[in-house]
Motif scaffolding. Structure first.
Motif, mmCIF file in Angstrom:
data_model
loop_
_atom_site.group_PDB
_atom_site.id
_atom_site.type_symbol
_atom_site.label_atom_id
_atom_site.label_comp_id
_atom_site.label_asym_id
_atom_site.label_seq_id
_atom_site.Cartn_x
_atom_site.Cartn_y
_atom_site.Cartn_z
ATOM 1 N N LEU A 155 0.801 -1.226 0.000
ATOM 2 C CA LEU A 155 0.000 0.000 0.000
ATOM 3 C C LEU A 155 0.835 1.277 0.000
ATOM 4 O O LEU A 155 0.615 2.180 -0.801
ATOM 5 N N GLU A 156 1.826 1.338 0.921
ATOM 6 C CA GLU A 156 2.607 2.574 1.048
ATOM 7 C C GLU A 156 3.361 2.889 -0.237
ATOM 8 O O GLU A 156 3.365 4.030 -0.702
ATOM 9 N N ASP A 157 3.992 1.852 -0.806
ATOM 10 C CA ASP A 157 4.751 2.061 -2.046
ATOM 11 C C ASP A 157 3.838 2.544 -3.170
ATOM 12 O O ASP A 157 4.164 3.476 -3.899
ATOM 13 N N GLU A 158 2.691 1.899 -3.275
ATOM 14 C CA GLU A 158 1.789 2.271 -4.360
ATOM 15 C C GLU A 158 1.238 3.682 -4.186
ATOM 16 O O GLU A 158 1.137 4.428 -5.152
ATOM 17 N N LEU A 159 0.898 4.019 -2.949
ATOM 18 C CA LEU A 159 0.372 5.374 -2.712
ATOM 19 C C LEU A 159 1.425 6.424 -3.043
ATOM 20 O O LEU A 159 1.102 7.502 -3.540
ATOM 21 N N GLN A 160 2.679 6.068 -2.776
ATOM 22 C CA GLN A 160 3.758 7.002 -3.070
ATOM 23 C C GLN A 160 3.905 7.210 -4.585
ATOM 24 O O GLN A 160 4.014 8.351 -5.059
ATOM 25 N N ILE A 161 3.891 6.112 -5.337
ATOM 26 C CA ILE A 161 3.970 6.234 -6.799
ATOM 27 C C ILE A 161 2.749 7.010 -7.316
ATOM 28 O O ILE A 161 2.854 7.865 -8.192
ATOM 29 N N PHE A 162 1.598 6.713 -6.726
ATOM 30 C CA PHE A 162 0.351 7.380 -7.124
ATOM 31 C C PHE A 162 0.455 8.894 -6.924
ATOM 32 O O PHE A 162 0.130 9.681 -7.826
ATOM 33 N N ASN A 163 0.923 9.304 -5.748
ATOM 34 C CA ASN A 163 1.100 10.732 -5.487
ATOM 35 C C ASN A 163 2.001 11.378 -6.525
ATOM 36 O O ASN A 163 1.713 12.443 -7.054
ATOM 37 N N HIS A 164 3.088 10.672 -6.797
ATOM 38 C CA HIS A 164 4.065 11.133 -7.758
ATOM 39 C C HIS A 164 3.426 11.272 -9.150
ATOM 40 O O HIS A 164 3.563 12.293 -9.824
ATOM 41 N N LEU A 165 2.708 10.233 -9.543
ATOM 42 C CA LEU A 165 2.047 10.218 -10.855
ATOM 43 C C LEU A 165 1.051 11.373 -10.968
ATOM 44 O O LEU A 165 1.002 12.088 -11.971
ATOM 45 N N MET A 166 0.270 11.585 -9.901
ATOM 46 C CA MET A 166 -0.742 12.637 -9.917
ATOM 47 C C MET A 166 -0.112 14.022 -10.024
ATOM 48 O O MET A 166 -0.687 14.929 -10.626
ATOM 49 N N GLN A 167 1.064 14.200 -9.411
ATOM 50 C CA GLN A 167 1.753 15.491 -9.513
ATOM 51 C C GLN A 167 2.231 15.729 -10.943
ATOM 52 O O GLN A 167 2.263 16.856 -11.420
ATOM 53 N N LYS A 168 2.635 14.636 -11.622
ATOM 54 C CA LYS A 168 3.225 14.774 -12.951
ATOM 55 C C LYS A 168 2.185 14.924 -14.059
ATOM 56 O O LYS A 168 2.405 15.602 -15.048
ATOM 57 N N LEU A 169 1.038 14.266 -13.897
ATOM 58 C CA LEU A 169 0.040 14.279 -14.968
ATOM 59 C C LEU A 169 -0.542 15.673 -15.162
ATOM 60 O O LEU A 169 -0.774 16.394 -14.184
ATOM 61 N N PRO A 170 -0.794 16.066 -16.409
ATOM 62 C CA PRO A 170 -1.439 17.369 -16.643
ATOM 63 C C PRO A 170 -2.806 17.424 -15.956
ATOM 64 O O PRO A 170 -3.465 16.396 -15.786
ATOM 65 N N ALA A 171 -3.223 18.636 -15.583
ATOM 66 C CA ALA A 171 -4.438 18.800 -14.783
ATOM 67 C C ALA A 171 -5.699 18.326 -15.496
ATOM 68 O O ALA A 171 -6.677 17.953 -14.848
ATOM 69 N N ASP A 172 -5.687 18.300 -16.831
ATOM 70 C CA ASP A 172 -6.922 17.912 -17.531
ATOM 71 C C ASP A 172 -7.015 16.399 -17.777
ATOM 72 O O ASP A 172 -7.923 15.923 -18.440
ATOM 73 N N VAL A 173 -6.048 15.635 -17.229
ATOM 74 C CA VAL A 173 -6.075 14.177 -17.409
ATOM 75 C C VAL A 173 -7.008 13.537 -16.389
ATOM 76 O O VAL A 173 -7.127 13.985 -15.248
#
Ligand SMILES: [Mg+2]
Length: 342
Positions: A155-173
């Protein structure tokens, strides 16, 4: 009484790279192409594309069923395919419907990712950290909806990647998370809370798909009450009978529908016309034969409650040129040349 000439050919289609889900690794998509020919020479193409771990019959059961049928098939035999063979039901009924369409001049020539983006197709990102780099060329090509598998690592690892991914993705995605039933209640709540927290500051999480196992509908009904991020059922509604049961038990959230697995297209049509469900159409990684029926015949025949991207952005998962170069007849011929999976 109506009769059809019936032929079938199995296919075996390797993925470019194995697909990792909560149910394990998946390396080859196997199924069966059907060809029905009427007395006056009309051809109807169909496809049986079962996923046993998703709740359909196995490929072996589907093959056994095809083998058990005579080559001169009565229309009544198709009407009486049992509910325990949902992928077969879909394959045969869609082949009958396809008989009304002349397919000789149709090619599968795939629109570019840009065009697909324009019709709002959702694209599957690779699982885990690989997603962090995979989205960029697709966004450049115009794609704005992605799916990402979760519930695979801790869980922790995935949430961390998720946070990272969400920061990187453009806002309209828009990002769809798919747990394939692999979370427990606590983990699902953590995920949904994280999604709620990020909402409005980053790209949007469109929904979390099947957080808990299909036996935990009551818990998912509870979760849906506690958070803002929508929940979509997928494994819970793999077949038509399950879809009906979840609706009866009170689910009014989203339903992910994989038509190739669900059973009778006509039964689905009737139900959706009666109850107006919030649907998300999704691929079962079928070939362009079933995809053609789903996208050009089935989906346009069902009322839309909410426009959502369709989940058929999966061609990049295969090495072959079926989608880009083939047509119905060519695909069929290629199966007789390359042999079968038996
Ligand atoms: Mg799913």
């Amino acid at each position: 009484m109506n009769h059809y000439w019936f032929e079938y050919r199995p296919y075996d289609r390797p993925f470019k790279q194995p697909l990792h889900t909560h149910h394990g690794w998946w390396s080859n998509r196997q199924g069966i192409i059907l060809r029905l020919t009427s007395a006056n020479g009309q051809v109807g193409w169909g496809e049986i594309a079962p996923i046993a771990w998703f709740g359909t019959e196995t490929l072996a059961q589907a093959l056994a069923f095809c083998r058990s049928l005579p080559s001169k098939l009565a229309a009544a035999a198709i009407e009486h395919i049992p509910a325990s063979l949902p992928a077969c039901r879909f394959g045969f009924e869609s082949a009958l419907e396809m008989m009304q369409i002349s397919t000789t001049s149709i090619t599968f020539a795939s629109p570019s990712p840009h065009q697909l983006g324009a019709v709002h197709n959702s694209y599957l990102l690779p699982t885990g950290e690989a997603a962090l780099h995979a989205w960029q060329p697709l966004v450049t090509a115009g794609v704005n909806t992605f799916k990402w598998k979760i519930g695979v690592a801790n869980l922790e690892d995935e949430l961390q990647i998720f946070n990272h991914l969400m920061q990187k993705l453009p806002a309209d995605v828009r990002l769809r998370l798919d747990a394939n039933g692999g979370l427990d209640y606590y983990q699902a709540y953590q995920w949904l809370q994280t999604c709620d927290r990020l909402s409005g500051h980053t790209a949007t999480v469109e929904f979390l798909e099947q957080p808990l196992s299909k036996h935990q509908l009551k818990e998912m009904l509870q979760l849906a009450e506690r958070v803002q991020t929508p929940i979509a059922l997928d494994e819970s509604v793999a077949t038509f009978e399950q879809l009906e049961a979840c609706y009866t038990q009170g689910w009014r959230g989203m339903f992910v529908i994989k038509p190739a697995l669900i059973g009778s297209p006509q039964q689905l049509r009737n139900f959706c016309q009666q109850y107006c469900l919030d649907l998300v159409w999704s691929s079962a990684l079928e070939t362009p034969i079933a995809q053609y029926f789903i996208q050009h015949v089935l989906i346009p025949s069902i009322p839309v409650v909410q426009h959502r991207a369709i989940g058929f952005g999966v061609d990049q998962w295969f090495n072959d040129a079926w989608t880009t170069e083939g047509n119905f007849e060519q695909l069929w011929q290629s199966l007789s040349l390359t042999g079968t999976i038996e």
